[in-house]
Design a protein around this motif. Structure first.
Motif, PDB file in Angstrom:
ATOM      1  N   SER A  31       2.785   6.129  -1.906  1.00 25.37           N
ATOM      2  CA  SER A  31       3.139   5.350  -3.095  1.00 25.37           C
ATOM      3  C   SER A  31       4.455   4.604  -2.899  1.00 25.37           C
ATOM      4  N   ALA A  32       5.445   5.280  -2.320  1.00 26.77           N
ATOM      5  CA  ALA A  32       6.763   4.665  -2.116  1.00 26.77           C
ATOM      6  C   ALA A  32       6.735   3.550  -1.074  1.00 26.77           C
ATOM      7  N   LEU A  33       5.771   3.582  -0.157  1.00 27.35           N
ATOM      8  CA  LEU A  33       5.696   2.571   0.897  1.00 27.35           C
ATOM      9  C   LEU A  33       5.048   1.269   0.434  1.00 27.35           C
ATOM     10  N   ASN A  34       4.465   1.257  -0.759  1.00 28.87           N
ATOM     11  CA  ASN A  34       3.886   0.037  -1.345  1.00 28.87           C
ATOM     12  C   ASN A  34       2.974  -0.727  -0.389  1.00 28.87           C
ATOM     13  N   GLY A  35       2.037  -0.028   0.250  1.00 28.41           N
ATOM     14  CA  GLY A  35       1.056  -0.696   1.098  1.00 28.41           C
ATOM     15  C   GLY A  35       1.519  -1.080   2.490  1.00 28.41           C
ATOM     16  N   LEU A  36       2.670  -0.582   2.935  1.00 27.51           N
ATOM     17  CA  LEU A  36       3.161  -0.898   4.282  1.00 27.51           C
ATOM     18  C   LEU A  36       2.153  -0.476   5.352  1.00 27.51           C
ATOM     19  N   CYS A  37       1.502   0.678   5.141  1.00 25.72           N
ATOM     20  CA  CYS A  37       0.508   1.166   6.109  1.00 25.72           C
ATOM     21  C   CYS A  37      -0.512   2.019   5.380  1.00 25.72           C
ATOM     22  N   ASP A  38      -1.630   2.308   6.040  1.00 27.20           N
ATOM     23  CA  ASP A  38      -2.683   3.094   5.402  1.00 27.20           C
ATOM     24  C   ASP A  38      -2.381   4.591   5.503  1.00 27.20           C
ATOM     25  N   ARG A  39      -3.193   5.382   4.810  1.00 28.09           N
ATOM     26  CA  ARG A  39      -2.943   6.827   4.728  1.00 28.09           C
ATOM     27  C   ARG A  39      -3.071   7.517   6.080  1.00 28.09           C
ATOM     28  N   VAL A  40      -3.978   7.053   6.942  1.00 26.15           N
ATOM     29  CA  VAL A  40      -4.155   7.663   8.258  1.00 26.15           C
ATOM     30  C   VAL A  40      -2.916   7.438   9.113  1.00 26.15           C
ATOM     31  N   THR A  41      -2.362   6.242   9.052  1.00 24.83           N
ATOM     32  CA  THR A  41      -1.128   5.946   9.794  1.00 24.83           C
ATOM     33  C   THR A  41       0.005   6.844   9.318  1.00 24.83           C
ATOM     34  N   ILE A  42       0.084   7.054   8.018  1.00 20.31           N
ATOM     35  CA  ILE A  42       1.125   7.929   7.471  1.00 20.31           C
ATOM     36  C   ILE A  42       0.968   9.338   8.027  1.00 20.31           C
ATOM     37  N   TYR A  43      -0.255   9.873   8.040  1.00 21.37           N
ATOM     38  CA  TYR A  43      -0.488  11.207   8.611  1.00 21.37           C
ATOM     39  C   TYR A  43      -0.073  11.258  10.073  1.00 21.37           C
ATOM     40  N   ARG A  44      -0.440  10.250  10.829  1.00 18.41           N
ATOM     41  CA  ARG A  44      -0.088  10.223  12.263  1.00 18.41           C
ATOM     42  C   ARG A  44       1.422  10.182  12.463  1.00 18.41           C
TER      43      ARG A  44
END
Length: 129
Positions: A31-44
């Motif tokens: 939520s705080a990243l405002n679409g900078l990257c997708d959820r899979v990228t965040i997990y990685r």
């Protein structure tokens, strides 16, 4: 230690976690990243930051995984530092706070080898009192 490339996602996620006084969930980070990257990228990125000892995982009492920066260790101490400290989970606001000055101790039978622990205290934080 192996050098890894630095990405915009990694930089922003690490900055977000480092500046947060409480542990953040994947959803809060996304939520705080405002679409900078997708959820899979965040997990990685989060898994990479854990591997690099930049952040650690905390599981709150509801089973939600949150991520926190280690605010008390310097880069020189990273090779000897552990994240085996207590965490406080507020029953009211659901925030999880690292309590880095509290390191619980326990004894396990000889045949067991502990690599990590998750010690969470539950109650009401000072902001909710």
């Amino acid at each position: 230690m192996k050098q890894t490339r630095n990405t915009a996602a990694k930089t922003e996620i690490l900055k977000l976690i480092n500046h947060s006084p409480v542990a953040l969930s994947h959803a809060e980070i996304q939520s705080a990243l405002n679409g900078l990257c997708d959820r899979v990228t965040i997990y990685r990125v989060l898994e990479r930051l854990i591997t690099e000892d930049e952040v650690h995982k905390v599981v709150n009492l509801e089973g939600v995984v949150k991520y926190a920066s280690c605010h008390s260790c310097s880069s020189e101490e990273k090779h000897i530092h552990t994240h085996n400290h207590a965490h406080f989970s507020c029953e009211k606001c659901k925030e999880v706070t690292c309590m880095e000055d509290i390191e619980p101790s326990f004894k396990v039978p000889k045949n067991y080898q502990v690599h990590e622990m998750n010690f969470t205290l539950s109650g009401i934080c000072p902001n909710c009192r």
